[in-house]
Design a protein around this motif. Sequence first.
Motif, PDB file in Angstrom:
ATOM      1  N   VAL A   7     -41.857  17.163  42.714  1.00 23.35           N
ATOM      2  CA  VAL A   7     -41.201  16.539  41.561  1.00 23.35           C
ATOM      3  C   VAL A   7     -41.820  15.165  41.283  1.00 23.35           C
ATOM      4  CG1 VAL A   7     -39.023  15.546  40.748  1.00 23.35           C
ATOM      5  CG2 VAL A   7     -39.045  17.797  41.838  1.00 23.35           C
ATOM      6  N   THR A  10     -45.434  15.542  39.952  1.00 20.30           N
ATOM      7  CA  THR A  10     -45.470  16.011  38.556  1.00 20.30           C
ATOM      8  C   THR A  10     -45.135  14.883  37.593  1.00 20.30           C
ATOM      9  OG1 THR A  10     -44.737  18.165  39.340  1.00 20.30           O
ATOM     10  CG2 THR A  10     -44.555  17.769  36.982  1.00 20.30           C
ATOM     11  N   ASN A  11     -44.073  14.140  37.914  1.00 23.96           N
ATOM     12  CA  ASN A  11     -43.679  13.070  36.994  1.00 23.96           C
ATOM     13  C   ASN A  11     -44.686  11.930  36.959  1.00 23.96           C
ATOM     14  OD1 ASN A  11     -41.432  14.289  35.922  1.00 23.96           O
ATOM     15  ND2 ASN A  11     -40.076  13.571  37.547  1.00 23.96           N
ATOM     16  N   PHE A  14     -47.293  12.393  34.280  1.00 26.22           N
ATOM     17  CA  PHE A  14     -46.915  11.983  32.924  1.00 26.22           C
ATOM     18  C   PHE A  14     -46.883  10.465  32.791  1.00 26.22           C
ATOM     19  CE2 PHE A  14     -44.725  16.124  33.489  1.00 26.22           C
ATOM     20  CZ  PHE A  14     -45.445  16.827  32.545  1.00 26.22           C
ATOM     21  N   SER A  65     -37.520  16.704  25.188  1.00 29.14           N
ATOM     22  CA  SER A  65     -36.323  16.198  25.846  1.00 29.14           C
ATOM     23  C   SER A  65     -35.930  17.044  27.058  1.00 29.14           C
ATOM     24  CB  SER A  65     -35.189  16.164  24.819  1.00 29.14           C
ATOM     25  OG  SER A  65     -33.973  15.971  25.457  1.00 29.14           O
ATOM     26  N   ASP A  66     -36.002  18.370  26.956  1.00 27.86           N
ATOM     27  CA  ASP A  66     -35.588  19.251  28.047  1.00 27.86           C
ATOM     28  C   ASP A  66     -36.434  19.056  29.307  1.00 27.86           C
ATOM     29  OD1 ASP A  66     -33.613  20.282  26.565  1.00 27.86           O
ATOM     30  OD2 ASP A  66     -34.448  22.287  26.324  1.00 27.86           O
ATOM     31  N   TYR A  67     -37.719  18.809  29.110  1.00 26.77           N
ATOM     32  CA  TYR A  67     -38.603  18.708  30.270  1.00 26.77           C
ATOM     33  C   TYR A  67     -39.065  17.274  30.535  1.00 26.77           C
ATOM     34  CZ  TYR A  67     -38.614  23.740  29.682  1.00 26.77           C
ATOM     35  OH  TYR A  67     -38.219  25.034  29.554  1.00 26.77           O
ATOM     36  N   ALA A  68     -38.621  16.338  29.686  1.00 22.64           N
ATOM     37  CA  ALA A  68     -39.055  14.940  29.785  1.00 22.64           C
ATOM     38  C   ALA A  68     -40.574  14.842  29.801  1.00 22.64           C
ATOM     39  CB  ALA A  68     -38.439  14.260  31.014  1.00 22.64           C
ATOM     40  N   ILE A  69     -41.189  15.483  28.819  1.00 22.55           N
ATOM     41  CA  ILE A  69     -42.652  15.436  28.706  1.00 22.55           C
ATOM     42  C   ILE A  69     -43.030  15.015  27.286  1.00 22.55           C
ATOM     43  CG2 ILE A  69     -43.167  17.207  30.423  1.00 22.55           C
ATOM     44  CD1 ILE A  69     -43.348  19.217  28.112  1.00 22.55           C
ATOM     45  N   LEU A 255     -48.489  23.735  32.256  1.00 18.05           N
ATOM     46  CA  LEU A 255     -47.588  22.941  31.417  1.00 18.05           C
ATOM     47  C   LEU A 255     -47.706  23.411  29.964  1.00 18.05           C
ATOM     48  CD1 LEU A 255     -45.783  20.437  30.774  1.00 18.05           C
ATOM     49  CD2 LEU A 255     -47.898  19.159  30.515  1.00 18.05           C
ATOM     50  N   LEU A 258     -46.083  26.791  29.426  1.00 15.29           N
ATOM     51  CA  LEU A 258     -44.622  26.694  29.371  1.00 15.29           C
ATOM     52  C   LEU A 258     -44.176  26.214  27.993  1.00 15.29           C
ATOM     53  CD1 LEU A 258     -41.773  26.540  30.670  1.00 15.29           C
ATOM     54  CD2 LEU A 258     -42.339  24.241  31.438  1.00 15.29           C
ATOM     55  N   GLN A 261     -44.754  28.924  25.325  1.00 18.63           N
ATOM     56  CA  GLN A 261     -43.765  30.010  25.387  1.00 18.63           C
ATOM     57  C   GLN A 261     -42.413  29.558  24.854  1.00 18.63           C
ATOM     58  OE1 GLN A 261     -44.108  31.081  29.512  1.00 18.63           O
ATOM     59  NE2 GLN A 261     -45.325  32.894  29.046  1.00 18.63           N
ATOM     60  N   GLU A 262     -42.012  28.347  25.218  1.00 16.66           N
ATOM     61  CA  GLU A 262     -40.726  27.819  24.750  1.00 16.66           C
ATOM     62  C   GLU A 262     -40.734  27.639  23.237  1.00 16.66           C
ATOM     63  OE1 GLU A 262     -37.638  27.049  25.972  1.00 16.66           O
ATOM     64  OE2 GLU A 262     -38.344  28.266  27.642  1.00 16.66           O
ATOM     65  N   ARG A 266     -38.238  29.575  20.717  1.00 18.82           N
ATOM     66  CA  ARG A 266     -37.244  28.837  19.930  1.00 18.82           C
ATOM     67  C   ARG A 266     -37.512  28.915  18.420  1.00 18.82           C
ATOM     68  NH1 ARG A 266     -35.931  23.447  23.653  1.00 18.82           N
ATOM     69  NH2 ARG A 266     -36.033  24.548  25.632  1.00 18.82           N
TER      70      ARG A 266
END
Lengths: 454, 90
Positions: A7, A10-11, A14, A65-69, A255, A258, A261-262, A266
């Motif tokens: 975790v 990964t952060n 960014f 927002s969902d992934y903070a990216i 990344l 993901l 695909q999202e 959506r």
Amino acid sequence: MPSLHEVVETNEMFEKDNLDVRTITLGISLLSCIDSDLEVLKKNIYETITTTAKDLVKVGKEIESDYAIPIVNKRISITPLAFIGASACKTKEDYVELAIVLDQAAKDVGVNFIGGFSAIPAKGMTRSEELLIRSIPQAMAKTDCLCASVNVGSTKTGINMDAVKLMGEIVKETAIATKDHDSIGCSKLVVLCNAPDDNPFMAGAFHGVTETDNVINVGVSGPGVINEAIQTVKGKDFTALCEIIKQTSFKVTRLGQLVAQEASKRLNIPFGILDLSLAPTPAIGDSIAEILESMGLEEVGCPGTTAALALLNDQVKKGGIMASSSVGGLSGAFIPVSEDQNMINAAASGGLCIEKLEAMTCVCSVGLDMIAIPGDTEATTIAGIIADEAAIGMVNAKTTAVRIIPVIGKTLGDSAEFGGLLGFAPIMKVNTKSCAEFINRGGRIPAPIHSFKN
Amino acid sequence: MEKSIISVVGKDRVGIIARICSYLADNDVNILDITQTIVGGLFQMMMICDTDKCTKEFHVVAEELHGVGDELGVQIKLQKEEIFEKMQRI
């Protein structure tokens, strides 16, 4: 379940290394908009774009927002407009009107660029394509977020030298039409060879006629992450260097997969491709040239640069390809001069010249990109540069491109300021010996033989 | 159940976990797992949570947790778990 280490790592990518998803690009087919009445065509185009893309920016922000990216850009690519306007556009001014409609539609849905003011005269040029090309200078002067591209050749068709000659003139005219802003119009105009149909990156993005109605293409980035990873193998051999680039590229590409695909789920629009490109920005620590320098070069442009770039380009693809279900676009390492701080430094110091950049384009993802040259450069010389680059693409069966900016009123020692992601660039020296007689011949360079590879 | 990850990084001090846990309890976020370490005075923590019963929207919780982080002088992020699974595992 992820570990604390994973975790945090990964952060940090960014926060410290500028990892981002560079673009979600929504490809929209405008084929159903075609009409012989210009006003009807304009209405159809505006409605199709604003309806199809109405949720693009909102969904992009939700995913951020969902992934903070960070997802830096949300963009649109459309069917090459020379196909769409062929029936309705009788003059180049008609195409300028369409350009303004596209620009307005892009602004109204909140994207920062729309690509597809394009023509594909790779073998022959239709009347419609010629009109569109001749409208480019005014179209670029009257719009803010519209990108134009012209594909002048391919490995299968050869190079349309009439189109090359015309594009030399159009690049110059576009520079003059936008001279009050350092000829910025040319930063949104690219001349390609072997242009892909599914490229999400500007300025060369368009929604090819081989594509379905609407499609989501995503471009990832992450030069800073690769550079940081390379620091861990300092002094080790090429096997170790390649391995670390592959591993990091895999993570970066996952990344993108993901997010793609999202976004697809959506927006209820099919996922097309992931473009696993390393794209720099002028920000510190977001540079391709810095990666090459971290491999052991004193300054990008010195001997060894082409080999280092070839290695990087290939390992990025090898690492990324397994991380995505569908890879396409321009996948590789971009080398835009004005958008890469260490490139800018090397160009300003004189260590990086256009000829070396041309050699680098043989092994990078695209071509001569965001290069500022003296404003008094002849149109035939610009056409010569385009022809050279197209020849590299044609013979080596790769995409090549030229996005070159003859900055009107500026010369060697000056620099041009484009702002934002487009950055700034020192004016680079161009060989001024004439190629006019060669360019003025007209006609076509035939497709190359595909055997006897020497 | 959709799992989310709360990560906290910053200078260690008394009450970081207590403050975050009370915020989560107030908002019906269930904590499934906590891992924590301190390296050279740097506090690092990760919580795996279930946000299904939380009535607030995900981005609102993320913003409020960010605010709690500002109060405590640490950085707090709320992210869906998937991003770590995708990027770190084959």
